[in-house]
Write a protein that holds these residues in place. Structure first.
Motif, PDB file in Angstrom:
ATOM      1  N   UNK A   1       0.828  -1.206   0.000  1.00  0.00           N
ATOM      2  CA  UNK A   1       0.000   0.000   0.000  1.00  0.00           C
ATOM      3  C   UNK A   1       0.866   1.261   0.000  1.00  0.00           C
ATOM      4  N   UNK A   2       1.923   1.232   0.822  1.00  0.00           N
ATOM      5  CA  UNK A   2       2.784   2.413   0.937  1.00  0.00           C
ATOM      6  C   UNK A   2       3.645   2.587  -0.316  1.00  0.00           C
ATOM      7  N   UNK A   3       3.987   1.458  -0.975  1.00  0.00           N
ATOM      8  CA  UNK A   3       4.810   1.535  -2.189  1.00  0.00           C
ATOM      9  C   UNK A   3       4.103   2.346  -3.269  1.00  0.00           C
ATOM     10  N   UNK A   4       2.777   2.279  -3.282  1.00  0.00           N
ATOM     11  CA  UNK A   4       2.039   2.992  -4.315  1.00  0.00           C
ATOM     12  C   UNK A   4       2.172   4.507  -4.186  1.00  0.00           C
ATOM     13  N   UNK A   5       2.589   4.971  -3.003  1.00  0.00           N
ATOM     14  CA  UNK A   5       2.793   6.402  -2.808  1.00  0.00           C
ATOM     15  C   UNK A   5       4.157   6.859  -3.281  1.00  0.00           C
ATOM     16  N   UNK A   6       5.182   6.006  -3.057  1.00  0.00           N
ATOM     17  CA  UNK A   6       6.529   6.509  -3.311  1.00  0.00           C
ATOM     18  C   UNK A   6       7.181   5.882  -4.535  1.00  0.00           C
ATOM     19  N   UNK A   7       6.744   4.697  -4.950  1.00  0.00           N
ATOM     20  CA  UNK A   7       7.314   4.104  -6.162  1.00  0.00           C
ATOM     21  C   UNK A   7       6.433   4.483  -7.346  1.00  0.00           C
ATOM     22  N   UNK A   8       6.621   5.726  -7.805  1.00  0.00           N
ATOM     23  CA  UNK A   8       5.669   6.265  -8.770  1.00  0.00           C
ATOM     24  C   UNK A   8       6.216   6.281 -10.188  1.00  0.00           C
ATOM     25  N   UNK A   9       7.528   6.038 -10.369  1.00  0.00           N
ATOM     26  CA  UNK A   9       8.075   5.989 -11.728  1.00  0.00           C
ATOM     27  C   UNK A   9       9.214   4.976 -11.764  1.00  0.00           C
ATOM     28  N   UNK A  10       9.795   4.766 -12.979  1.00  0.00           N
ATOM     29  CA  UNK A  10      10.836   3.746 -13.105  1.00  0.00           C
ATOM     30  C   UNK A  10      12.022   4.046 -12.200  1.00  0.00           C
ATOM     31  N   UNK A  11      12.412   5.340 -12.149  1.00  0.00           N
ATOM     32  CA  UNK A  11      13.575   5.714 -11.355  1.00  0.00           C
ATOM     33  C   UNK A  11      13.393   5.272  -9.901  1.00  0.00           C
ATOM     34  N   UNK A  12      12.227   5.565  -9.329  1.00  0.00           N
ATOM     35  CA  UNK A  12      12.028   5.240  -7.912  1.00  0.00           C
ATOM     36  C   UNK A  12      11.994   3.728  -7.695  1.00  0.00           C
ATOM     37  N   UNK A  13      11.432   3.000  -8.662  1.00  0.00           N
ATOM     38  CA  UNK A  13      11.401   1.534  -8.529  1.00  0.00           C
ATOM     39  C   UNK A  13      12.827   0.969  -8.583  1.00  0.00           C
ATOM     40  N   UNK A  14      13.636   1.503  -9.508  1.00  0.00           N
ATOM     41  CA  UNK A  14      15.022   1.044  -9.619  1.00  0.00           C
ATOM     42  C   UNK A  14      15.782   1.348  -8.321  1.00  0.00           C
ATOM     43  N   UNK A  15      15.601   2.557  -7.787  1.00  0.00           N
ATOM     44  CA  UNK A  15      16.286   2.913  -6.535  1.00  0.00           C
ATOM     45  C   UNK A  15      15.885   1.948  -5.419  1.00  0.00           C
ATOM     46  N   UNK A  16      14.582   1.685  -5.311  1.00  0.00           N
ATOM     47  CA  UNK A  16      14.107   0.798  -4.237  1.00  0.00           C
ATOM     48  C   UNK A  16      14.708  -0.599  -4.375  1.00  0.00           C
ATOM     49  N   UNK A  17      14.754  -1.113  -5.619  1.00  0.00           N
ATOM     50  CA  UNK A  17      15.292  -2.459  -5.824  1.00  0.00           C
ATOM     51  C   UNK A  17      16.780  -2.524  -5.497  1.00  0.00           C
ATOM     52  N   UNK A  18      17.536  -1.495  -5.926  1.00  0.00           N
ATOM     53  CA  UNK A  18      18.970  -1.467  -5.614  1.00  0.00           C
ATOM     54  C   UNK A  18      19.178  -1.435  -4.100  1.00  0.00           C
ATOM     55  N   UNK A  19      18.398  -0.584  -3.430  1.00  0.00           N
ATOM     56  CA  UNK A  19      18.517  -0.469  -1.969  1.00  0.00           C
ATOM     57  C   UNK A  19      18.205  -1.804  -1.286  1.00  0.00           C
ATOM     58  N   UNK A  20      17.137  -2.457  -1.758  1.00  0.00           N
ATOM     59  CA  UNK A  20      16.766  -3.743  -1.158  1.00  0.00           C
ATOM     60  C   UNK A  20      17.894  -4.759  -1.353  1.00  0.00           C
ATOM     61  N   UNK A  21      18.494  -4.744  -2.565  1.00  0.00           N
ATOM     62  CA  UNK A  21      19.620  -5.630  -2.843  1.00  0.00           C
ATOM     63  C   UNK A  21      20.786  -5.362  -1.897  1.00  0.00           C
ATOM     64  N   UNK A  22      21.095  -4.070  -1.714  1.00  0.00           N
ATOM     65  CA  UNK A  22      22.188  -3.698  -0.809  1.00  0.00           C
ATOM     66  C   UNK A  22      21.897  -4.172   0.611  1.00  0.00           C
ATOM     67  N   UNK A  23      20.649  -3.998   1.046  1.00  0.00           N
ATOM     68  CA  UNK A  23      20.280  -4.411   2.407  1.00  0.00           C
ATOM     69  C   UNK A  23      20.487  -5.904   2.597  1.00  0.00           C
ATOM     70  N   UNK A  24      20.111  -6.672   1.575  1.00  0.00           N
ATOM     71  CA  UNK A  24      20.252  -8.123   1.675  1.00  0.00           C
ATOM     72  C   UNK A  24      21.722  -8.537   1.686  1.00  0.00           C
ATOM     73  N   UNK A  25      22.541  -7.830   0.892  1.00  0.00           N
ATOM     74  CA  UNK A  25      23.947  -8.211   0.762  1.00  0.00           C
ATOM     75  C   UNK A  25      24.787  -7.692   1.922  1.00  0.00           C
ATOM     76  N   UNK A  26      24.562  -6.423   2.309  1.00  0.00           N
ATOM     77  CA  UNK A  26      25.524  -5.765   3.193  1.00  0.00           C
ATOM     78  C   UNK A  26      25.084  -5.670   4.642  1.00  0.00           C
ATOM     79  N   UNK A  27      23.764  -5.732   4.896  1.00  0.00           N
ATOM     80  CA  UNK A  27      23.264  -5.689   6.277  1.00  0.00           C
ATOM     81  C   UNK A  27      23.749  -4.464   7.051  1.00  0.00           C
ATOM     82  N   UNK A  28      23.906  -3.337   6.372  1.00  0.00           N
ATOM     83  CA  UNK A  28      24.250  -2.127   7.107  1.00  0.00           C
ATOM     84  C   UNK A  28      23.053  -1.676   7.930  1.00  0.00           C
ATOM     85  N   UNK A  29      23.319  -0.730   8.810  1.00  0.00           N
ATOM     86  CA  UNK A  29      22.222  -0.195   9.611  1.00  0.00           C
ATOM     87  C   UNK A  29      21.281   0.651   8.740  1.00  0.00           C
TER      88      UNK A  29
END
Lengths: 172, 180
Positions: A127-155
């Protein structure tokens, strides 16, 4: 009146949110639909600030939502509401229930709650994604961030700061 | 009296130095309550933490309340909880009141537009974690899918979902026992 309502709603969240701070998100999303206290956009901002400041996320969120809704008093009342069920239940558990086999009974009861909570948060995230993932750029940013979170486990604060810089640079 | 002040101060410290809560909080709780203060053994602390995870409410608060009760009764439990929430209250109220004045600044607007994207990724990340920890067999998979269906198609509230899951988990336990 707003104080009574805030206290009551946060008591309910304190009672039903089992398993940590992120579990409060679906309940807070429901509140934003039910009352005119804050928007879904506000909720996303509040999650970010709660994740990047000291203290348990759930407490931070309650304080923030309470403040936005009812000022200083609102922040205190909402937080009090959130922790009251915990305090009562833990005192009861410590006094009457605490024993090894009973704590494993509680863990087995959780068998059903954990997957349900995963579904709750997934749905809230959708539900919240529909507010902020509004174009390709934002979707790409979110996916990259999710990938980084899974790989690097930073805070989380690291990703939040990165996103703030990206937001300013790309003028999102 | 001294123990109450000690409890408040220790919990205040843990609240102040934990970012993020949940798993991030466990090492701090261990360092403060088990190693420095020796109020609990490592093993008991892990037990309290496990109970905190499966009782309602915020895990860190639950753990602190448990220790507070053991050290100082009901008053101790309340004082420990107060100590734990105090840093959050002060810091969030400060930030929220300061931010209020800057919410129409263009840089702040852009920064938060970026931040809102990463929050969705953080939520997705939490779901992945919950999936790995909570969905291990057919039963939990069925609960997961059932919950999603009830949310999407039947408009169930989060409270209802948790209640249904608790009840289903309980009935499943009974059924499993019968089978043995």
């Amino acid at each position: 009146m707003i104080y009574v309502l805030l206290f009551w709603e946060f008591c309910k969240i304190g009672l039903m949110a089992i398993g940590g701070g992120m579990v409060t998100i679906p309940f807070l999303l429901e509140l934003s639909d039910k009352y005119d206290w804050y928007s879904r956009d506000d909720l996303l901002n509040m999650i970010a600030i709660s994740e990047s400041t000291p203290g348990p996320i759930g407490v931070n969120m309650a304080t923030y939502v309470g403040y936005v809704t009812g000022g200083l008093g609102g922040g205190i009342i909402a937080t009090a509401g959130l922790v009251l069920p915990s305090v009562i239940i833990i005192i009861m558990v410590a006094k009457y229930l605490y024993s090894k086999d009973k704590s494993s009974l509680m863990q087995r009861l959780l068998l059903g709650v954990r997957p349900a909570v995963a579904a709750l948060i997934l749905y809230a995230g959708w539900e919240l994604a529909q507010l902020s993932l509004i174009n390709y750029l934002s979707i790409v940013i979110a996916l990259i961030m999710l990938g980084l979170m899974q790989l690097l486990k930073w805070h989380p604060i690291v990703y939040i700061c990165m996103a703030a810089v990206i937001g300013i640079v790309f003028e999102l | 009296m001294k123990i109450l002040w000690d409890l408040f101060f220790s919990c205040f410290k843990v609240g102040l130095f934990t970012f993020g809560g949940g798993a991030a909080m466990l090492p701090l709780l261990q360092a403060e309550f088990a190693e420095r203060k020796k109020w609990v053994s490592e093993k008991d602390l892990l037990d309290y933490y496990a109970i905190g995870q499966c009782t309602p409410g915020i895990i860190a608060i639950n753990t602190a309340t448990f220790i507070g009760y053991n050290k100082g009764g009901i008053l101790g439990a309340v004082i420990a909880t107060l100590g734990m929430v105090m840093p959050s209250l002060i810091i969030i109220l400060l930030i929220a009141s300061i931010l209020r004045g800057y919410m129409d600044n263009p840089y702040v607007i852009h920064a938060f537009a970026g931040i809102r994207i990463v929050v969705v990724a953080l939520i997705a990340n939490a779901v992945v974690g919950l999936w790995k920890n909570g969905i291990r067999n057919i039963f939990s998979g069925v609960i997961f899918i059932l919950s999603l269906l009830l949310l999407v198609f039947a408009d169930f509230s989060p409270v209802m979902i948790v209640l249904v899951a608790l009840l289903t988990g309980y009935l499943y336990q009974i059924w499993q026992r019968r089978k043995l």
